[in-house]
Design a protein around this motif. Structure first.
Motif, mmCIF file in Angstrom:
data_model
loop_
_atom_site.group_PDB
_atom_site.id
_atom_site.type_symbol
_atom_site.label_atom_id
_atom_site.label_comp_id
_atom_site.label_asym_id
_atom_site.label_seq_id
_atom_site.Cartn_x
_atom_site.Cartn_y
_atom_site.Cartn_z
ATOM 1 N N MET A 160 0.847 -1.202 0.000
ATOM 2 C CA MET A 160 0.000 0.000 0.000
ATOM 3 C C MET A 160 0.880 1.249 0.000
ATOM 4 N N GLU A 161 0.560 2.217 -0.855
ATOM 5 C CA GLU A 161 1.359 3.425 -0.980
ATOM 6 C C GLU A 161 1.285 4.266 0.287
ATOM 7 N N LYS A 162 2.449 4.751 0.722
ATOM 8 C CA LYS A 162 2.505 5.654 1.868
ATOM 9 C C LYS A 162 1.973 7.023 1.471
ATOM 10 N N LEU A 163 1.261 7.660 2.395
ATOM 11 C CA LEU A 163 0.710 8.987 2.148
ATOM 12 C C LEU A 163 1.273 9.975 3.169
ATOM 13 N N TYR A 164 1.410 11.225 2.726
ATOM 14 C CA TYR A 164 2.015 12.245 3.579
ATOM 15 C C TYR A 164 1.223 13.548 3.492
ATOM 16 N N VAL A 165 1.362 14.357 4.515
ATOM 17 C CA VAL A 165 0.743 15.681 4.539
ATOM 18 C C VAL A 165 1.744 16.676 5.105
ATOM 19 N N ILE A 166 1.449 17.962 4.888
ATOM 20 C CA ILE A 166 2.310 19.030 5.393
ATOM 21 C C ILE A 166 1.517 19.902 6.350
ATOM 22 N N GLY A 167 2.099 20.167 7.500
ATOM 23 C CA GLY A 167 1.531 21.118 8.453
ATOM 24 C C GLY A 167 2.407 22.352 8.509
ATOM 25 N N LEU A 168 1.793 23.524 8.364
ATOM 26 C CA LEU A 168 2.507 24.803 8.414
ATOM 27 C C LEU A 168 2.084 25.566 9.660
ATOM 28 N N ASP A 169 3.048 25.962 10.456
ATOM 29 C CA ASP A 169 2.782 26.681 11.704
ATOM 30 C C ASP A 169 3.452 28.046 11.646
ATOM 31 N N TYR A 170 2.626 29.094 11.522
ATOM 32 C CA TYR A 170 3.134 30.466 11.507
ATOM 33 C C TYR A 170 3.172 30.999 12.933
ATOM 34 N N GLY A 171 4.383 31.169 13.469
ATOM 35 C CA GLY A 171 4.551 31.732 14.799
ATOM 36 C C GLY A 171 4.860 33.213 14.750
ATOM 37 N N SER A 172 5.235 33.763 15.899
ATOM 38 C CA SER A 172 5.520 35.196 15.979
ATOM 39 C C SER A 172 6.811 35.568 15.270
ATOM 40 N N ASP A 173 7.800 34.672 15.279
ATOM 41 C CA ASP A 173 9.114 34.982 14.730
ATOM 42 C C ASP A 173 9.444 34.219 13.458
ATOM 43 N N SER A 174 8.732 33.126 13.199
ATOM 44 C CA SER A 174 9.106 32.255 12.095
ATOM 45 C C SER A 174 7.924 31.407 11.669
ATOM 46 N N VAL A 175 8.077 30.765 10.500
ATOM 47 C CA VAL A 175 7.115 29.760 10.054
ATOM 48 C C VAL A 175 7.838 28.412 10.026
ATOM 49 N N ARG A 176 7.142 27.384 10.483
ATOM 50 C CA ARG A 176 7.705 26.035 10.540
ATOM 51 C C ARG A 176 6.845 25.113 9.688
ATOM 52 N N ALA A 177 7.481 24.248 8.929
ATOM 53 C CA ALA A 177 6.771 23.240 8.149
ATOM 54 C C ALA A 177 7.223 21.863 8.592
ATOM 55 N N VAL A 178 6.282 20.925 8.690
ATOM 56 C CA VAL A 178 6.627 19.532 8.935
ATOM 57 C C VAL A 178 5.956 18.675 7.871
ATOM 58 N N LEU A 179 6.696 17.704 7.372
ATOM 59 C CA LEU A 179 6.187 16.728 6.420
ATOM 60 C C LEU A 179 5.987 15.433 7.186
ATOM 61 N N VAL A 180 4.747 14.968 7.243
ATOM 62 C CA VAL A 180 4.363 13.933 8.201
ATOM 63 C C VAL A 180 3.760 12.715 7.503
ATOM 64 N N ASP A 181 4.126 11.536 7.987
ATOM 65 C CA ASP A 181 3.526 10.269 7.558
ATOM 66 C C ASP A 181 2.155 10.140 8.222
ATOM 67 N N VAL A 182 1.091 10.039 7.421
ATOM 68 C CA VAL A 182 -0.250 10.034 8.001
ATOM 69 C C VAL A 182 -0.559 8.752 8.750
ATOM 70 N N SER A 183 0.199 7.692 8.519
ATOM 71 C CA SER A 183 -0.114 6.412 9.163
ATOM 72 C C SER A 183 0.323 6.368 10.616
ATOM 73 N N ASN A 184 1.354 7.178 10.968
ATOM 74 C CA ASN A 184 1.878 7.089 12.335
ATOM 75 C C ASN A 184 2.329 8.427 12.920
ATOM 76 N N GLY A 185 2.233 9.509 12.142
ATOM 77 C CA GLY A 185 2.629 10.820 12.652
ATOM 78 C C GLY A 185 4.117 11.088 12.652
ATOM 79 N N ASN A 186 4.915 10.182 12.097
ATOM 80 C CA ASN A 186 6.357 10.410 12.062
ATOM 81 C C ASN A 186 6.688 11.630 11.213
ATOM 82 N N GLU A 187 7.552 12.471 11.733
ATOM 83 C CA GLU A 187 7.988 13.660 11.007
ATOM 84 C C GLU A 187 9.131 13.276 10.076
ATOM 85 N N MET A 188 8.852 13.270 8.780
ATOM 86 C CA MET A 188 9.852 12.887 7.796
ATOM 87 C C MET A 188 10.864 14.012 7.564
#
Length: 562
Positions: free
Chosen positions: A1-29
């Motif tokens: 089964m093909e692995k699927l991923y999503v991106i979460g973008l968090d805009y804070g006061s000083d910076s923006v952070r992106a995480v690329l995450v495995d949807v099956s287990n939440g691992n941050e790739m």
């Protein structure tokens, strides 16, 4: 089964952070951080006037840089086609004036350097007078339009900032079509929106900051605002009536943004929300636990089943909104206007001689000077914490108020100031630091107490963010002060992870965000238990804190009357 991923973008006061995450287990790739270059230079800000503005280019450049960096870091591990969704959280209330196309005015050449055409950051307090007028105005109406925002409107929020902008800048007023939250703008941008009327407004931002409530049928009527100030006449017609929860799709990536990011136009873009609300989901919030995102300020989130708290209105908080955190539950927001910012202020005071006297002395070469600055900047707070932790706490120890940036909760009042009492010739830096730490923890307790006093039980605290993970002394003090256990989440980026969970839900990979939370949650790394021998002492100290607060607040009132 093909692995699927999503991106979460968090805009804070000083910076923006992106995480690329495995949807099956939440691992941050992969993860990436972009610090806003204009903000870092202090452009368009005036701290002495509590003016804090951010240029939209900081946000747009950061969006592109972080997403592309995450994809670059995962080359050969996953294909861009496996990325199925992006969701965004931002600070709030951080609104901006846009034209009919939905373009922030600061992106137009004639407004490029105009702070009033930029995003008004959450901690901008230039609208204190407008907030006070909204509060005074609201009591004149039969319907209490402030009832779902705790009964007190804040200068940090949507309408106060809008009214202030309209009053002080005629050019912006004449060019602006509507007023948009940061968390609603970014999804609109990514989906290629060309009409401001098409912006999907999140129920999170609308309910907590904009006075939108389903019980009112939407926003308060035009008559409410036009009677407050004629400049607001007709503004509601250019705002919104519909709102959306963040498990819904705002659309898919436009061809332009798909090409810029190296992703597919099939990528779903979720409806946005505020950072602390998505952070609470990333931190695996449970009903009646206070999720405390601790950074420069704090944002405290509590969720409860709708049927259990539907008739309970909590006074003095930052709102309670159906679906603002988890669809189907009431989300309640509170927070402290300064937490990490209070420690940063003290560090700035202490490092002034190093940064100013040494820099002009010529004693050290430039390279050595930088090493000294970097060392002091990195070590001063941890060392103060170690020294403060070793000090005995007594009823007569130095005492502080945490209102360095005003008070957000309970009972918002951005005019209030911090204070320190009990100083003597034996008071040194660690003792002052300890007093500030205790004050921020007392402020945290006042929020918990307000929930309980208003009939909302609190079962425990969930600690999220940098302070929670890196400062055992502060977190142990908080557990002792509140007299509740505090669980600290494993994730370094709970807000971005929460955004990823919503992205997976918006894309239909999970039916409900609770399912995404269960599959992608990373668990907790430790629990701080209250120390019984300190609980009673801190209970006494807390009463002293409340007395000092009452004195300062009454003094402010008397000075206002004069």
């Amino acid at each position: 089964m093909e692995k699927l991923y999503v991106i979460g973008l968090d805009y804070g006061s000083d910076s923006v952070r992106a995480v690329l995450v495995d949807v099956s287990n939440g691992n941050e790739m992969a993860s990436s951080v972009f610090y806003y270059p204009r903000w870092k230079k202090g452009d368009f800000c005036d701290a002495s006037a509590s003016q804090f503005r951010q240029h939209p280019l900081d946000y747009i450049e950061g969006l592109e840089a972080t997403v592309k960096d995450c994809l670059k870091k995962t080359e050969g591990v996953l294909a861009p086609q496996q990325v199925k969704a992006i969701s965004v959280d931002t600070t709030g209330s951080t609104p901006v004036a846009v034209d009919e196309r939905g373009v922030p005015l600061a992106l137009l050449e004639e407004f490029a350097d105009n702070p009033n055409a930029m995003f008004v950051l959450w901690k901008d307090h230039t609208a204190v007078q407008e907030a006070q007028q909204i509060n005074e105005h609201a009591v004149k109406f039969d319907v209490n339009y402030l009832q779902y925002v705790g009964g007190v409107y804040s200068s940090e929020w949507f309408w106060a900032k809008l009214l202030r902008t309209l009053r002080v800048d005629e050019r912006v007023r004449k060019t602006m079509h509507t007023w948009v939250e940061h968390c609603d703008y970014i999804p609109f941008l990514l989906t290629g929106g060309t009409r401001a009327v098409d912006i999907k407004r999140s129920v999170c931002a609308a309910g907590h900051k904009s006075l939108w409530a389903a019980e009112f049928g939407g926003l308060p009527p035009n008559a409410f605002f036009s009677a407050l100030d004629p400049l607001l006449d007709g503004v509601t017609e250019r705002l919104f009536t519909e709102t959306y929860t963040s498990d819904q799709s705002a659309g898919t990536l436009s061809a332009e943004w798909a090409e810029r990011l190296g992703l597919s136009t099939d990528v779903v873009v979720g409806v946005g929300a505020f950072d602390c609300h998505m952070g609470a989901v990333g931190g695996e919030i449970e009903p009646y636990y206070v999720s405390k995102v601790i950074g420069t300020s704090t944002c405290d989130i509590l969720v409860a089943p709708k049927e259990e708290v539907a008739d309970t209105l909590v006074k003095g908080i930052c709102g309670q909104v159906d679906g603002s955190v988890i669809p189907g539950m009431i989300g309640m927001e509170a927070g402290q206007s300064a937490f990490g910012d209070a420690y940063a202020w003290f560090k700035q005071v202490l490092t002034w001689p190093v940064k100013n006297l040494l820099a002009d002395s010529g004693v050290l070469a430039e390279a050595d000077l930088k090493k000294v600055f970097d060392f002091v900047d990195d070590q001063i707070i941890p060392q103060l914490g170690r020294q403060a932790e070793a000090l005995p706490v007594t009823e007569t120890s130095e005492l502080a108020l945490d209102w360095f940036n005003g008070r957000r909760t309970p009972d918002a009042d951005q005019t209030l100031k911090a204070a320190i009492q009990g100083l003597n010739l034996g008071t040194d830096a660690p003792r002052i630091f300890r007093a500030i730490v205790e004050a921020t923890c007392f402020g945290a307790k006042s929020i918990v107490d307000r929930f309980i006093d208003e009939g909302i039980p609190v079962k425990g605290i969930i600690g999220l963010g940098g302070v929670a993970k890196k400062s055992p002394y502060i977190m142990q003090t908080m557990a002792d002060v509140i007299n509740m256990p505090i669980r600290v989440h494993k994730s370094e980026q709970t807000c971005a992870l929460g955004a990823a969970m919503f992205a997976a839900t918006a894309a239909g990979i999970y039916n409900k965000v609770e399912e995404a939370m269960e599959a992608m949650g990373q668990g907790f790394e430790r629990t701080y238990e209250p120390c019984p021998e300190k609980v009673a002492l801190y209970a006494e100290r807390y009463q002293q804190y409340k007395s000092l607060g009452a004195f300062v607040e009454n003094k402010e009132v008397l000075e206002t009357i004069k």
